[in-house]
Design a protein around this motif. Structure first.
Motif, PDB file in Angstrom:
ATOM      1  N   ASP A 265       0.848  -1.194   0.000  1.00  0.00           N
ATOM      2  CA  ASP A 265       0.000   0.000   0.000  1.00  0.00           C
ATOM      3  C   ASP A 265       0.889   1.252   0.000  1.00  0.00           C
ATOM      4  O   ASP A 265       1.886   1.311   0.746  1.00  0.00           O
ATOM      5  N   PRO A 266       0.553   2.292  -0.833  1.00  0.00           N
ATOM      6  CA  PRO A 266       1.440   3.455  -0.953  1.00  0.00           C
ATOM      7  C   PRO A 266       1.673   4.202   0.357  1.00  0.00           C
ATOM      8  O   PRO A 266       2.787   4.653   0.627  1.00  0.00           O
ATOM      9  N   VAL A 267       0.649   4.329   1.203  1.00  0.00           N
ATOM     10  CA  VAL A 267       0.825   5.054   2.469  1.00  0.00           C
ATOM     11  C   VAL A 267       1.755   4.264   3.388  1.00  0.00           C
ATOM     12  O   VAL A 267       2.681   4.820   4.008  1.00  0.00           O
ATOM     13  N   ASP A 268       1.532   2.931   3.449  1.00  0.00           N
ATOM     14  CA  ASP A 268       2.399   2.079   4.272  1.00  0.00           C
ATOM     15  C   ASP A 268       3.837   2.114   3.761  1.00  0.00           C
ATOM     16  O   ASP A 268       4.784   2.133   4.552  1.00  0.00           O
ATOM     17  N   VAL A 312       8.316   7.653  -5.281  1.00  0.00           N
ATOM     18  CA  VAL A 312       7.728   8.168  -6.530  1.00  0.00           C
ATOM     19  C   VAL A 312       6.503   7.338  -6.903  1.00  0.00           C
ATOM     20  O   VAL A 312       5.450   7.874  -7.266  1.00  0.00           O
ATOM     21  N   LEU A 313       6.642   6.004  -6.788  1.00  0.00           N
ATOM     22  CA  LEU A 313       5.525   5.114  -7.122  1.00  0.00           C
ATOM     23  C   LEU A 313       4.336   5.376  -6.186  1.00  0.00           C
ATOM     24  O   LEU A 313       3.179   5.429  -6.628  1.00  0.00           O
ATOM     25  N   SER A 314       4.634   5.557  -4.900  1.00  0.00           N
ATOM     26  CA  SER A 314       3.560   5.850  -3.928  1.00  0.00           C
ATOM     27  C   SER A 314       2.885   7.167  -4.291  1.00  0.00           C
ATOM     28  O   SER A 314       1.649   7.270  -4.274  1.00  0.00           O
ATOM     29  N   TRP A 315       3.695   8.195  -4.599  1.00  0.00           N
ATOM     30  CA  TRP A 315       3.135   9.503  -4.959  1.00  0.00           C
ATOM     31  C   TRP A 315       2.232   9.393  -6.190  1.00  0.00           C
ATOM     32  O   TRP A 315       1.135   9.951  -6.228  1.00  0.00           O
ATOM     33  N   THR A 327      -0.762  12.536  -0.521  1.00  0.00           N
ATOM     34  CA  THR A 327       0.062  12.853  -1.697  1.00  0.00           C
ATOM     35  C   THR A 327       1.088  13.924  -1.320  1.00  0.00           C
ATOM     36  O   THR A 327       2.276  13.819  -1.661  1.00  0.00           O
ATOM     37  N   ALA A 328       0.643  14.951  -0.611  1.00  0.00           N
ATOM     38  CA  ALA A 328       1.541  16.043  -0.210  1.00  0.00           C
ATOM     39  C   ALA A 328       2.632  15.535   0.730  1.00  0.00           C
ATOM     40  O   ALA A 328       3.804  15.912   0.619  1.00  0.00           O
ATOM     41  N   GLU A 329       2.251  14.651   1.666  1.00  0.00           N
ATOM     42  CA  GLU A 329       3.240  14.094   2.609  1.00  0.00           C
ATOM     43  C   GLU A 329       4.287  13.257   1.888  1.00  0.00           C
ATOM     44  O   GLU A 329       5.472  13.302   2.213  1.00  0.00           O
ATOM     45  N   THR A 330       3.827  12.485   0.899  1.00  0.00           N
ATOM     46  CA  THR A 330       4.768  11.652   0.137  1.00  0.00           C
ATOM     47  C   THR A 330       5.710  12.521  -0.693  1.00  0.00           C
ATOM     48  O   THR A 330       6.911  12.239  -0.791  1.00  0.00           O
ATOM     49  N   LEU A 331       5.176  13.608  -1.279  1.00  0.00           N
ATOM     50  CA  LEU A 331       6.022  14.522  -2.061  1.00  0.00           C
ATOM     51  C   LEU A 331       7.066  15.165  -1.145  1.00  0.00           C
ATOM     52  O   LEU A 331       8.235  15.300  -1.516  1.00  0.00           O
ATOM     53  N   GLN A 332       6.633  15.522   0.071  1.00  0.00           N
ATOM     54  CA  GLN A 332       7.565  16.103   1.042  1.00  0.00           C
ATOM     55  C   GLN A 332       8.667  15.106   1.400  1.00  0.00           C
ATOM     56  O   GLN A 332       9.851  15.463   1.482  1.00  0.00           O
ATOM     57  N   VAL A 366       8.231  13.588 -11.771  1.00  0.00           N
ATOM     58  CA  VAL A 366       7.219  14.081 -10.825  1.00  0.00           C
ATOM     59  C   VAL A 366       7.096  15.604 -10.959  1.00  0.00           C
ATOM     60  O   VAL A 366       5.992  16.149 -11.059  1.00  0.00           O
ATOM     61  N   LEU A 367       8.249  16.285 -10.998  1.00  0.00           N
ATOM     62  CA  LEU A 367       8.233  17.752 -11.118  1.00  0.00           C
ATOM     63  C   LEU A 367       7.547  18.196 -12.408  1.00  0.00           C
ATOM     64  O   LEU A 367       6.846  19.210 -12.436  1.00  0.00           O
TER      65      LEU A 367
END
Length: 971
Positions: A265-268, A312-315, A327-332, A366-367
């Motif tokens: 899972d992306p968040v995990d 990147v995959l999670s984002w 999404t914002a937390e993963t980008l951070q 991503v950018l």
């Protein structure tokens, strides 16, 4: 007693042959003994007993016994009795028990083979006969180092048999492997993970090699087991502690990489990566500059790359779901890794840098997707640009004159950096353009005092912009003014600052590559052409002291002239006089090395041709210039051919023939300058090329070195057919006669395209010639195909297959060119013979390419001769031979209907049947229903169905039906 009986039963003489130093007689006996033991119902049991009792000390004998056992398990397991299967299990466990008691472990190659046999037994028996496989082994082994070693090797062998995706498995094996994994997850994986933890904890100080093995096992298994068993505080802390142990840290890095790579899972995944990063950072691993061990850093860079790509995959997944917060937390989390990414990217060791390129590339992607970039992101982009520019630079040790493996690796690494540069251009083209302009301008201002690698990379960056900032058809100097003015400024600087005189081959090459990439600059600013032409022509280019530079510049010069020929009028004769010595044919006894190779000279002749043909001189001047270019080649050719006819030494003959071929090739290359707008005739050059033909054609009758001479003259004829139009026709009959004398299959195969080209281009004009040459050519082909060859001579078989294809293509060209009379006038007997070969090609040779051509020919012949006013007797031939061919070919076992090429053949077969119906009408339908299809035991219902489809106008329906018809017939 058991030991005695085994010794008595084993063939000791044969066992001597297992030693690599044994003589051939003993080795043959050992091989025969191996085969005997493999195939016997129970003789292999002596090997099992030998392993269980350990009576042999010879490593080769032990390995031999395991091989015999391996064969039984792999290929005969199902046929073994329950007692024999039990014997194998007992043997393995007794052998393992012996390992626990031995002071010294077995050699690694024996342990590996034993592990393979354990793994094979596991695969065969785990689901049925030996569900307690791991329990039995772990109970026996405990924490004994020798036993643990075999246990870990067995797990790796099981991975290779059951999990490894690089190994091809049948569908049945894949189903079995899935069942094994499911069963293992349910029954034993937690126990195995616990055993790994105990091993890692117990041996990290005393047996680092076992710990490394165990880490490798964890890395292999983590992809398909429950990640929570590994990704927990207890296990991860243990792995992190091993990151600080010098002998274990590289393997621990790889193990963490596999854990990070696990799909989840992306968040995990973000949480896992972040927690791991925090621990690594607090332990000091992010201080890359303080780490001296480059091998470890290469592994660490790979781990960081894995973590970055996971984020990147999670984002990407979270961005698609619209989950703004996560999404914002993963980008951070991603952005926080950029400083570490930059440290690794710019590291002086290229392996460390290369391992992080993937993350860098995906971060830029991503950018690119973000609606607006922050100042920090722009700063990151600039930092990546500077890192890429720095890393593109050659080092002092690069060997330009003798490039080896290290140089090849750097070239590959540069390609990866180029991908980053291209991606940077997509994300922020203005920033890239400005950064390159700054580096380029600063370097060009001081090129005389700068090191070669700085100058080379500055020019290289300008060159790379050409692909990074794409322009339609190279139009970099029109459109976007900011871009065009920047590029124009840099090009102006490049060609006027004098850097072309820099004394290093890499700078020289990059200068000319860049000039040619941006050749359209000179259309905008033609005043720079004279200076660049001089650079091409003097010691900076074609006369450079490096052969590599001279060779590349010869090609680049031809491209430059082709693009800018309209701007060359004022320089044509000056250029031709300056390159005159480069257009001389090097004699075969040339003791000194010429400036250019013969391949390079091809470009020079083409360039000379382009200059002459596209100049604005009157026709008479073009004619004179072309003659002065070609006359030396003709004179040299006559002299060399006379020498060849007198020469007796093979090596010298070959050198002369090579030189003659070059002369023809050079003359041929000049003709590439002509076009529809500037033809040979319009330029007044017909006569000089006619003279070339008269000079070169006598080489066809030369009794020695026929292969190379015929090949070069044939190529010249191909060019002349294109350029000289009908002016070439008077030379064709004599040339054909010479080429058909004493020819091999390969000669014929290469001659046929020439005749096909003449046929397709001139059609009726050459009909009389074709009628004359048709049967001699066909008979020469028949003779070549009938020549006996060795059964296992694959080259000869392939040559015949290619000649057969060429022959059918030739017949197709003749029948398809509307020259019915060429074949029709060959006499009934010859026509029948030829048409029978087409029937044979359609049915008997399992070559779908040739078969397809044959059906196209048959369809055409039916169209030409199968109607009411067609050739006498041909309708009868249709029913006797062509119709059966349409059914017999697809019914052959070799006719594979799952192969795409074969399906195309079947389509042509269907079209042939359609053409027969078109020409013969109801008579054909009646023949199929009453005579032919019943003879094939086709039921009346299917016969009627087929005939109905044949009578429909839609050909696509027929093609689909015919395919289904034959698929049914083959069941």
């Amino acid at each position: 007693m058991a030991c005695q009986s085994v010794a008595a039963v084993m063939d000791e003489q044969a066992l001597l042959g297992l030693n690599p130093n044994a003589d051939a007689r003993y080795r043959h006996r050992a091989m025969a003994y191996f085969e005997q033991l493999k195939e016997s119902q129970d003789a292999w049991e002596v090997c099992a007993e030998a392993l269980a009792t350990g009576i042999y000390n010879d490593d080769h004998v032990k390995f031999f016994c395991f091989q015999v056992l391996e064969h039984q398990i792999k290929f005969r397991h199902a046929g073994l009795s329950a007692g024999q299967q039990q014997l194998i299990r007992e043997t393995l466990m007794k052998w393992l028990q012996c390992q626990l008691m031995n002071a010294q472990p077995e050699k690694p190659f024996i342990r590996n083979k034993a592990a393979q046999v354990f793994a094979l037994t596991f695969v065969m028996e785990y689901l049925t006969l030996w569900p307690k496989f791991f329990f039995d082994i772990l109970s026996l082994v405990g924490l004994n180092p020798h036993g643990v070693d075999v246990y870990l090797r067995t797990l790796m062998a099981i991975d290779a048999e059951v999990v490894d995706r690089d190994i091809l498995h049948s569908p049945e094996e894949m189903r079995r492997n899935s069942l094994i994994k499911d069963s293992m997850r349910e029954q034993c994986i937690p126990h195995l993970v616990e055993s790994w933890f105990q091993i890692l904890q117990a041996y990290q100080r005393s047996h680092p090699e076992l710990t490394c093995q165990c880490l490798e096992v964890v890395g292999l298994f983590v992809s398909w087991i429950d990640l929570n068993l590994i990704a927990n505080d207890r296990f991860v802390n243990l792995l992190l502690s091993q990151m600080s142990v010098e002998e274990l840290r590289e393997e621990a890095c790889d193990c963490l990489f596999e854990i990070i790579n696990k799909g989840m899972d992306p968040v995990d995944k973000t949480k896992l990566v972040e927690s791991l990063c925090q621990v690594l950072q607090s332990a000091g691993f992010f201080n890359v500059e303080q780490e001296e061990d480059v091998d470890f850093l290469a592994k660490f860079s790979r781990l960081v790359n894995g973590m970055g790509q996971s984020l990147v995959l999670s984002w990407t997944k979270l961005a698609k779901t619209g989950n703004v917060k996560d999404t914002a937390e993963t980008l951070q989390a991603l952005e926080s890794k950029v400083p570490l990414l930059l440290q690794l990217l710019v590291h002086e060791d290229d392996d460390i840098s290369a391992n992080i390129v993937g993350f860098c590339y995906e971060y830029l992607h991503v950018l690119k997707q973000l609606p607006q970039l922050t100042d920090q992101q722009k700063t990151n982009i600039e930092a990546i640009m500077l890192a890429v520019m720095k890393k593109l630079t050659y080092d002092d040790e690069y060997n330009f004159e003798n490039e080896g493996e290290d140089e090849a690796m750097f070239v590959e690494y540069r390609k990866q950096l180029k991908m980053l540069l291209d991606r940077l251009a997509q994300v922020c083209p203005e920033l890239l353009l400005e950064a390159v302009r700054r580096v380029f301008t600063n370097t060009m201002q001081n090129w005389q005092t700068a090191q070669f690698m700085e100058v080379e990379v500055a020019v290289r960056l300008l060159y790379m912009l050409g692909e990074a900032l794409p322009a339609s058809h190279g139009a970099h100097f029109s459109g976007d003014t900011a871009k065009t003015s920047a590029l124009q400024d840099m090009m102006r600087t490049l060609v006027s600052c004098g850097v072309s005189s820099y004394q290093h081959s890499s700078v020289s090459l990059e200068f000319f590559e860049t000039v040619v990439r941006y050749d359209k600059f000179f259309i905008v600013e033609p005043q720079h052409i004279p200076n660049v032409l001089m650079a091409f022509l003097d010691q900076r280019g074609l006369r450079h002291n490096s052969p590599k530079v001279r060779s590349r510049v010869a090609y680049l010069f031809s491209r430059f002239i082709k693009t800018l020929h309209k701007h060359m009028n004022a320089f044509i004769e000056d250029i031709l006089s300056r390159i005159q010595d480069l257009l001389e044919l090097a004699p075969p006894d040339n003791c000194f090395l010429a400036l250019l190779t013969s391949d390079d000279q091809l470009f020079m002749f083409e360039t000379a041709g382009v200059l002459i043909v596209n100049g604005e001189s009157p026709v008479e001047r073009k004619q004179a210039l072309m003659r002065s270019l070609l006359l030396p080649l003709m004179d040299a050719f006559r002299l060399l051919l006379a020498k060849l006819l007198q020469e007796t030494e093979d090596e010298r003959q070959a050198a002369l023939a090579d030189c003659l071929s070059h002369a023809v090739g050079f003359a041929s290359r000049t003709s590439k300058a002509f076009s529809n707008k500037q033809t040979v005739k319009q330029c007044g050059c017909t006569e000089v090329y006619r003279d070339c033909l008269q000079t070169f054609l006598p080489a066809l009758s030369c009794p020695v070195q026929r292969g190379p001479l015929r090949s070069s003259v044939r190529s010249f004829l191909h060019r002349m057919i294109i350029c000289m139009e009908e002016e070439v026709l008077p030379f064709v009959p004599a040339a054909s006669e010479h080429m058909l004398k004493d020819c091999e299959a390969k000669d014929l195969q290469e001659f046929i395209p020439l005749i096909s080209q003449i046929t397709a281009k001139f059609k009726r004009q050459v009909s009389p010639f074709l009628q004359q040459v048709f049967m001699p050519l066909v008979l020469a082909i028949f003779e070549a195909l009938a020549r006996p060859a060795e059964d296992n001579d694959q080259a000869a078989a392939l040559e015949k297959q290619m000649l057969r294809r060429s022959y059918f293509t030739f017949i197709q060209t003749i029948t398809g060119s509307g020259m019915n009379e060429v074949m029709a006038n060959q006499g009934a007997e010859n026509i029948e013979r030829v048409v029978f070969t087409i029937i044979q090609g359609a049915v008997d040779f399992p070559d779908p390419i040739a078969q397809k051509t044959c059906f196209i020919i048959l369809s055409k012949l039916v169209e030409l001769w199968g109607g009411k006013d067609g050739m006498v007797g041909f309708p009868d031939f249709i029913y006797k031979h062509i119709v059966p061919a349409c059914f017999l070919a697809p019914l052959k076992p070799t006719f594979d209907l799952s192969d795409a090429q074969t399906v195309l053949t079947l389509s042509e077969c269907a079209l042939t049947l359609k053409m027969i119906h078109l020409k013969r009408g109801p008579e054909f339908i009646q023949f199929l229903q009453q005579d032919y299809l019943p003879s094939l035991q086709v039921s009346p219902e299917i016969s009627q169905e087929l005939c109905q489809v044949l009578q429909q106008p839609d050909v696509k329906v027929l093609k689909n039906y015919i395919k289904a018809f034959f698929q049914r017939a083959k069941l």
